[in-house]
Scaffold this motif. Sequence first.
Motif, mmCIF file in Angstrom:
data_model
loop_
_atom_site.group_PDB
_atom_site.id
_atom_site.type_symbol
_atom_site.label_atom_id
_atom_site.label_comp_id
_atom_site.label_asym_id
_atom_site.label_seq_id
_atom_site.Cartn_x
_atom_site.Cartn_y
_atom_site.Cartn_z
ATOM 1 N N GLN B 84 0.391 -0.777 0.000
ATOM 2 C CA GLN B 84 0.327 0.148 0.078
ATOM 3 C C GLN B 84 1.037 1.221 -0.402
ATOM 4 O O GLN B 84 -0.436 1.880 -0.399
ATOM 5 C CB GLN B 84 -0.921 0.616 0.692
ATOM 6 N N ARG B 87 2.664 1.129 -3.780
ATOM 7 C CA ARG B 87 1.421 2.003 -4.740
ATOM 8 C C ARG B 87 0.966 3.111 -4.809
ATOM 9 O O ARG B 87 0.141 4.029 -3.761
ATOM 10 C CB ARG B 87 -0.171 1.297 -4.349
ATOM 11 N N GLY B 88 1.240 3.926 -5.866
ATOM 12 C CA GLY B 88 0.855 5.367 -5.876
ATOM 13 C C GLY B 88 1.709 6.399 -5.472
ATOM 14 O O GLY B 88 1.985 7.412 -6.465
ATOM 15 N N MET B 93 -0.131 3.681 -10.980
ATOM 16 C CA MET B 93 -0.716 3.599 -12.668
ATOM 17 C C MET B 93 -1.746 4.429 -12.981
ATOM 18 O O MET B 93 -2.160 4.925 -12.886
ATOM 19 C CB MET B 93 -1.845 1.652 -11.886
ATOM 20 N N GLN B 111 -10.510 13.133 -5.592
ATOM 21 C CA GLN B 111 -9.317 12.203 -5.792
ATOM 22 C C GLN B 111 -7.846 12.027 -5.719
ATOM 23 O O GLN B 111 -7.653 11.149 -5.405
ATOM 24 C CB GLN B 111 -10.353 11.757 -6.686
ATOM 25 N N ILE B 112 -7.835 13.741 -6.317
ATOM 26 C CA ILE B 112 -6.215 13.382 -6.173
ATOM 27 C C ILE B 112 -5.475 13.905 -4.838
ATOM 28 O O ILE B 112 -4.575 13.131 -4.462
ATOM 29 C CB ILE B 112 -5.763 14.632 -7.727
ATOM 30 N N GLU B 114 -7.393 12.381 -1.704
ATOM 31 C CA GLU B 114 -7.573 11.294 -1.421
ATOM 32 C C GLU B 114 -6.344 10.693 -1.570
ATOM 33 O O GLU B 114 -4.848 10.322 -0.365
ATOM 34 C CB GLU B 114 -8.017 10.570 -2.031
ATOM 35 N N MET B 115 -6.005 11.261 -2.786
ATOM 36 C CA MET B 115 -4.068 10.347 -3.317
ATOM 37 C C MET B 115 -3.241 10.843 -2.061
ATOM 38 O O MET B 115 -1.796 9.960 -2.332
ATOM 39 C CB MET B 115 -3.974 9.925 -5.119
ATOM 40 N N SER B 118 -3.216 9.656 1.587
ATOM 41 C CA SER B 118 -2.740 8.417 2.152
ATOM 42 C C SER B 118 -1.185 7.989 2.057
ATOM 43 O O SER B 118 -0.528 6.966 2.229
ATOM 44 C CB SER B 118 -3.441 7.461 1.223
ATOM 45 N N HIS B 119 -0.462 9.133 1.478
ATOM 46 C CA HIS B 119 1.371 8.819 1.229
ATOM 47 C C HIS B 119 1.882 9.859 1.885
ATOM 48 O O HIS B 119 2.646 10.193 2.101
ATOM 49 C CB HIS B 119 1.301 8.979 -0.039
ATOM 50 N N MET B 166 -2.886 12.839 -11.137
ATOM 51 C CA MET B 166 -3.402 11.988 -9.467
ATOM 52 C C MET B 166 -2.369 10.687 -10.159
ATOM 53 O O MET B 166 -1.567 11.260 -9.065
ATOM 54 C CB MET B 166 -4.660 10.888 -10.322
#
Lengths: 334, 337
Positions: B84, B87-88, B93, B111-112, B114-115, B118-119, B166
């Motif tokens: 996890q 990813r991103g 991807m 949505q962007i 959120e990415m 999360s990191h 994103m």
Amino acid sequence: MISYILRRMLQLVFVLWAGATLLFFLLFTLPNSPGELIAGGANRSANPVVVKNVNHKLGFDRPIYVQYGKFMARTVRGDLGESYRTHEKVNDILKERAPLSLRIAFWAIVIEILVGVSSGVLSARRRNSFADTATTLVAVVASAIPVFVLAYLMKQVTGVYAYQHNWPGWMRFPALGFGPNEWYLWIIPSWEQLRYLAQPVIVLASVSTAILARITRTSMLESLRLDHVRTARAKGLSEKKVIRRHVLRNAMIPVVTIIGIDFGTAAGAAILTEFSFNLPGVGSKIVTAASQRDLPIVLGLSIFVMAVYGVASLLVDISYAFLDPRIRLGGEDG
Amino acid sequence: MDPLLDVKGLTVGFGTDDGVVQAVRGVDFEVRSGEILAIVGESGSGKSVTAMSLLKLLPPSATIEGSVDWAGESLLDASEQRMQAVRGNEIAMIFQDPLSALNPVYKVGQQIAEMVHSHRKVSKADARARAVEMLTQVGIPQPEKRVNQFPHEFSGGMRQRAMIAMGLSCEPRLIVADEPTTALDVTVQAQVLDLLVDLCHRLSTAVILITHDLGVVAGIADRVTVMYAGRVVESGSVDDVFDATAHPYTAGLLSSLPRLDGDVAAPLVPIAGQPPSMLNPPSGCSFHPRCPFAKEEAGCMTIVPTLDERRPGQLSACHRAPELIETGALLRVGAPA
């Protein structure tokens, strides 16, 4: 949004009018002599002269459109008429019974949402696992057991057996009636009230919870296959977030639809549950009144049930717009 | 220089009711920092499955074997938690159809953000600001307004730009773009690709570009890996593979493309036959049923060819490659006899 809601309210008024009219004419095509009910009774034959006089006095010998006009005139003023048999005001019956029906329906729907949605989600996430098979099995059984059988079994165990064998107090539930009618904020039962409420609510929720679990599962599985769920995973979100934010919300539309319909049914047609626990609800009264051909009660309470359905489906439609922004309510700006 | 991503013997199988489908069978490739590697193949050649298996995004029915070495770390052995984080953040991807790949119920900006969220340990406002910044970078006009719109309010090209925004929002070291322009109008395909390549060069992000379109590859990739029936059949620099291919399948693909520098009146020559079923792939070289050069004596029907170096840096898996290169037969595939 506001104008949509107002439009839908107007629409609801129209639906109520149309429904009431339809019911009025349907019921009056039944062989029906209010005078006989009022002057005599179902089994006693009244003097035909008396019957005729009563019918005349109350206007039941007038043409049907005149009677319809009178019915509409008083209904619009909020007067639902009175019982042929007991002369009870239908408004009073409603005042007495509707809160109970609404409260039971509310709590049944709460159980349906909590248990149905979460077990559906669990089933979908652990597809073909033990938990999935178990929920499926329970759901099939729960939706197959007739409500009155389930109610009878529950009453036997917690209402009869528990008392006979001195089970601890919290495991005993009164088998009949509706208890002290104590509520906080109109909807939250007191502890004593809860003991009366629990069983009917569980019985009422049983079938719809089982169905909702199945629908949630299917809808979730469909939603899990969508491309944007893969994107969400590729973003590095945890599985929990993927499910909560990206699967569940998209899977909710059919679920919410069912919940709306179920609320209407639970509030207006919880007949078997009401009879099983001897509860003075709306649905059972409609059935009793219909079998006694007490038409004002049937008509008046039916209008209430229609209104509940109408409001529930309005809420459902509004929730669509929040769940999926692609759904534009009422075609505002195209 | 050590490769950023080193894939060796990657094998992916899917258990189905009809048996195991071997979608990917022993694929080797590597990506170096900042370079653009194109993976080319027809539908069903295993290229998308290869991409998904790098990030372990395949359904549980898939079994992955081999090794995926990410900057010295084995991703196939990594925990889900570690994946996890990868990813991103380290490998992002970009998917084919941006309409279905974006969640219809959230705003593009959400949505962007959120990415990013999360990191990176950032505030909500900072994540949103990053979303606006990324939308600006991918050339979306009025990003302040667009960030609050839903995917269905974007055009196809805009959506793919948003996907790119994103994908790059956490500045990954590698971007895997799975057919990023296939679902777009031809007129915006080139724009979107140029944008992707341009941004990746600027951020020195490596790219794995998965495509069936050789035309796309020629313009932008550094190296190309050609896949057929779950195996790599040829790999090398774009110039080598395009100008002096060492595999009959690549030769067939090239001759089925219209060329500006050739005889415009020459007919395009399709590759005869159908891609094989991966449930029961052909024995020997998987391409032999469709290969004009297949020969019993060379072992094409019975022995699986190995991927060998034919020229410096150019590998191909063909029993007859030395001979075909020698005679120049591959260059004449599709040419009028």
